[in-house]
Design a protein around this motif. Structure first.
Motif, PDB file in Angstrom:
ATOM      1  N   LEU A 173     -22.539  88.819  79.752  1.00  0.00           N
ATOM      2  CA  LEU A 173     -22.257  89.299  81.110  1.00  0.00           C
ATOM      3  C   LEU A 173     -20.750  89.298  81.353  1.00  0.00           C
ATOM      4  CD1 LEU A 173     -23.216  89.913  84.057  1.00  0.00           C
ATOM      5  CD2 LEU A 173     -23.449  87.457  84.377  1.00  0.00           C
ATOM      6  N   VAL A 174     -20.128  88.186  80.961  1.00  0.00           N
ATOM      7  CA  VAL A 174     -18.683  88.004  81.164  1.00  0.00           C
ATOM      8  C   VAL A 174     -18.120  87.341  79.910  1.00  0.00           C
ATOM      9  CG1 VAL A 174     -17.032  86.539  82.419  1.00  0.00           C
ATOM     10  CG2 VAL A 174     -18.706  87.878  83.692  1.00  0.00           C
ATOM     11  N   SER A 175     -16.939  87.787  79.478  1.00  0.00           N
ATOM     12  CA  SER A 175     -16.298  87.131  78.333  1.00  0.00           C
ATOM     13  C   SER A 175     -15.805  85.749  78.742  1.00  0.00           C
ATOM     14  CB  SER A 175     -15.106  87.956  77.845  1.00  0.00           C
ATOM     15  OG  SER A 175     -14.210  87.112  77.153  1.00  0.00           O
ATOM     16  N   LEU A 200     -29.315  89.416  77.329  1.00  0.00           N
ATOM     17  CA  LEU A 200     -28.089  89.187  78.098  1.00  0.00           C
ATOM     18  C   LEU A 200     -27.696  87.726  78.010  1.00  0.00           C
ATOM     19  CD1 LEU A 200     -25.951  90.277  80.136  1.00  0.00           C
ATOM     20  CD2 LEU A 200     -27.480  89.485  81.951  1.00  0.00           C
ATOM     21  N   ASP A 201     -26.480  87.473  77.496  1.00  0.00           N
ATOM     22  CA  ASP A 201     -25.915  86.126  77.515  1.00  0.00           C
ATOM     23  C   ASP A 201     -25.189  85.975  78.850  1.00  0.00           C
ATOM     24  OD1 ASP A 201     -24.518  83.830  77.329  1.00  0.00           O
ATOM     25  OD2 ASP A 201     -23.369  84.372  75.537  1.00  0.00           O
ATOM     26  N   ALA A 202     -25.887  85.344  79.800  1.00  0.00           N
ATOM     27  CA  ALA A 202     -25.320  85.200  81.150  1.00  0.00           C
ATOM     28  C   ALA A 202     -24.745  83.804  81.366  1.00  0.00           C
ATOM     29  CB  ALA A 202     -26.394  85.510  82.185  1.00  0.00           C
ATOM     30  N   GLY A 226     -27.323  75.223  83.092  1.00  0.00           N
ATOM     31  CA  GLY A 226     -27.175  74.586  84.398  1.00  0.00           C
ATOM     32  C   GLY A 226     -25.781  74.024  84.645  1.00  0.00           C
ATOM     33  N   HIS A 227     -25.137  73.535  83.579  1.00  0.00           N
ATOM     34  CA  HIS A 227     -23.847  72.856  83.785  1.00  0.00           C
ATOM     35  C   HIS A 227     -22.712  73.816  84.124  1.00  0.00           C
ATOM     36  CE1 HIS A 227     -21.733  73.903  79.978  1.00  0.00           C
ATOM     37  NE2 HIS A 227     -22.971  74.066  79.539  1.00  0.00           N
ATOM     38  N   LYS A 228     -22.954  75.139  84.026  1.00  0.00           N
ATOM     39  CA  LYS A 228     -21.931  76.106  84.463  1.00  0.00           C
ATOM     40  C   LYS A 228     -22.243  76.628  85.864  1.00  0.00           C
ATOM     41  CE  LYS A 228     -20.993  77.743  79.763  1.00  0.00           C
ATOM     42  NZ  LYS A 228     -19.707  77.150  79.373  1.00  0.00           N
TER      43      LYS A 228
HETATM   44  C1  LIG Z   1     -20.449  83.411  77.028  1.00  0.00           C
HETATM   45  C2  LIG Z   1     -21.040  82.094  76.639  1.00  0.00           C
HETATM   46  N1  LIG Z   1     -22.189  82.070  75.953  1.00  0.00           N
HETATM   47  C3  LIG Z   1     -22.773  80.931  75.575  1.00  0.00           C
HETATM   48  C4  LIG Z   1     -22.208  79.725  75.886  1.00  0.00           C
HETATM   49  C5  LIG Z   1     -22.878  78.464  75.451  1.00  0.00           C
HETATM   50  O1  LIG Z   1     -23.217  77.695  76.561  1.00  0.00           O
HETATM   51  P1  LIG Z   1     -23.727  76.185  76.336  1.00  0.00           P
HETATM   52  O2  LIG Z   1     -22.612  75.445  75.679  1.00  0.00           O
HETATM   53  O3  LIG Z   1     -24.019  75.692  77.696  1.00  0.00           O
HETATM   54  O4  LIG Z   1     -24.925  76.298  75.464  1.00  0.00           O
HETATM   55  C6  LIG Z   1     -20.995  79.681  76.575  1.00  0.00           C
HETATM   56  C7  LIG Z   1     -20.313  78.401  76.865  1.00  0.00           C
HETATM   57  O5  LIG Z   1     -19.142  78.328  77.108  1.00  0.00           O
HETATM   58  C8  LIG Z   1     -20.403  80.902  76.983  1.00  0.00           C
HETATM   59  O6  LIG Z   1     -19.259  80.920  77.657  1.00  0.00           O
END
Ligand SMILES: Cc1ncc(COP(=O)(O)O)c(C=O)c1O
Length: 413
Positions: A173-175, A200-202, A226-228
């Protein structure tokens, strides 16, 4: 406009600020993980003290209460995502685990020699390595749409790769490096029209994005952490369209995911429980639901305006700073700013920032191919949230100036 009163009210909601001294720390690492508001900490503590008994197991009322609370958390995530039903939401540890479940499961169920998966050169490693591994196992190939010098995915390359008819198309979704917001609705429409599954990697940007309204979308799988989203670590989600839950293999086998077991056979439970073997992160799920409540309670327009104004302020301030180069910065960036300081390693910049009580991220940001495509080995990254203001950026600038003074002037032989 940056509204000082609004930010002060937000800071008052986060123990990180109210429990720290003055001046408050400048937390600019929100793309890595957001801070947790007091309401989330309270919900987590209550879940620990008030709920007991495991989910979906016992007939005693404590277990029933816990089960109801856990399933209510799933329903809250489903509502927030605009899913057709709660069963489409699977609780995972994080976005990384969700992506591994999809990629590995797809590889087992549908991967064949010659299969193709299209990703972008912008991917976080979590949306690249699981696909590469699944393709390696089935004898398929990974197609990667490259990026332009400005950091955006090259549309010609992306469409040319789509014309090769990949079975899966996955994108962020966002870089997480540049904060570039991708045209994901447009890509999803095109990928679905081409007959691909759309993933989609959101993980990044969901916190800033308007509701995804997944039931009516062109996505097949969506992942997040959840932590983001102001929630605790250790809880994430995989949303999958109901039809896909019938062919996606369960990632783990064992207790609670099975309906009947004989000496030689087993029949899986219905989704979502089929995918949640063993005792899940009950406390985390409740904390996640509380975080979504908090997020919903913040005025969306005010949040969006604040983020835009602060990002533009930071872009202007850092671009004007001697020695600082912005990387992939765009006016519509989702609160993320990548930069370098000429002649100083990003880790050193981050260390000097830390000495000013300013948190930024530095390094390869789990997106090494993207950073290299942009012509760098590593970068600094500042990322913003509702509790950040101009003073945080100014303190980052102090850290950068001290780093430059140390490395470039006084200590030259
Ligand atoms: C675009 C993207 N995808 C995947 C992830 C992986 O997330 P997580 O570490 O919570 O599994 C991140 C984490 O920074 C991310 O920014």
């Amino acid at each position: 406009m940056i509204d000082a009163q609004w930010i002060a009210a937000r800071r008052a909601e986060f123990p990180f600020f109210t429990d720290s001294g003055q001046p408050p720390p400048a937390y600019l690492d929100n793309a890595a993980t957001t801070l947790r508001p007091r309401v989330v900490a309270t919900a987590l503590a209550r879940a620990c003290t008030d709920l007991t008994g495991n989910v979906h197991r016992a007939t005693h009322h404590w277990s029933e209460e816990t089960t109801m609370a856990y399933e209510a958390a799933r329903a809250a995530v489903a509502r927030w995502l605009g899913a057709a039903e709660p069963a489409e939401v699977l609780f995972t540890r994080n976005a990384t685990e969700s992506l591994n479940w999809v990629a590995t499961g797809w590889g087992q169920a549908r991967g064949q020699p010659g299969a193709r998966v299209l990703v972008t050169a912008q991917e976080h490693h979590s949306n690249l390595l699981p696909w590469r591994a699944a393709l390696q196992r089935c004898g398929g190939a990974c197609l990667v749409a490259g990026v332009q010098p400005d950091g955006r995915v090259d549309p010609d390359q992306w469409h040319a790769a789509l014309a090769q008819q990949p079975q899966v198309v996955a994108f962020p979704l966002v870089s997480n490096v540049t904060g570039i917001v991708n045209p994901v609705a447009e890509w999803a429409r095109a990928a679905r029209a081409a007959g691909a599954l759309v993933v989609l990697d959101a993980a990044q940007g969901l916190i800033h994005h308007p509701p995804l309204a997944l039931a009516a979308s062109d996505f097949d799988f969506v992942v997040g952490s959840g932590h983001k989203l102001f929630g605790p670590p250790g809880i994430g989600f995989l949303w999958a369209r109901r039809a896909h839950l019938n062919w996606l293999p369960p990632p783990l086998l064992g207790g609670e995911m099975v309906a009947t077991v004989t000496a030689t056979t087993a029949q899986w439970s219905e989704p979502p429980w089929r995918f949640e073997a063993g005792t899940p992160n009950i406390i985390g799920a409740l904390g996640f639901a509380a975080a979504l409540d908090y997020l919903r309670g913040l005025d969306r327009d005010q949040r969006t305006n604040h983020l835009r104004a602060l990002t533009q302020y930071a872009q202007t301030a850092l671009a004007a700073e001697p020695g600082v180069r912005l990387v992939g910065a765009r006016p519509e960036s989702a609160g993320i700013l990548a930069f370098t300081v000429e002649g100083i390693h990003p880790h050193d910049v981050a260390q000097f920032a830390d000495a000013e009580n300013v948190a930024i991220r530095a390094g390869r940001l789990c997106a090494q191919p993207y950073i290299e495509a942009l012509g760098h080995e590593s970068l600094c990254r500042a990322s913003f949230q509702v509790y950040n203001d101009e003073s945080d950026i100014q303190r980052l600038l102090v850290g950068i100036r001290r780093a430059r003074a140390f490395f470039l002037a006084e200590h030259k032989p």
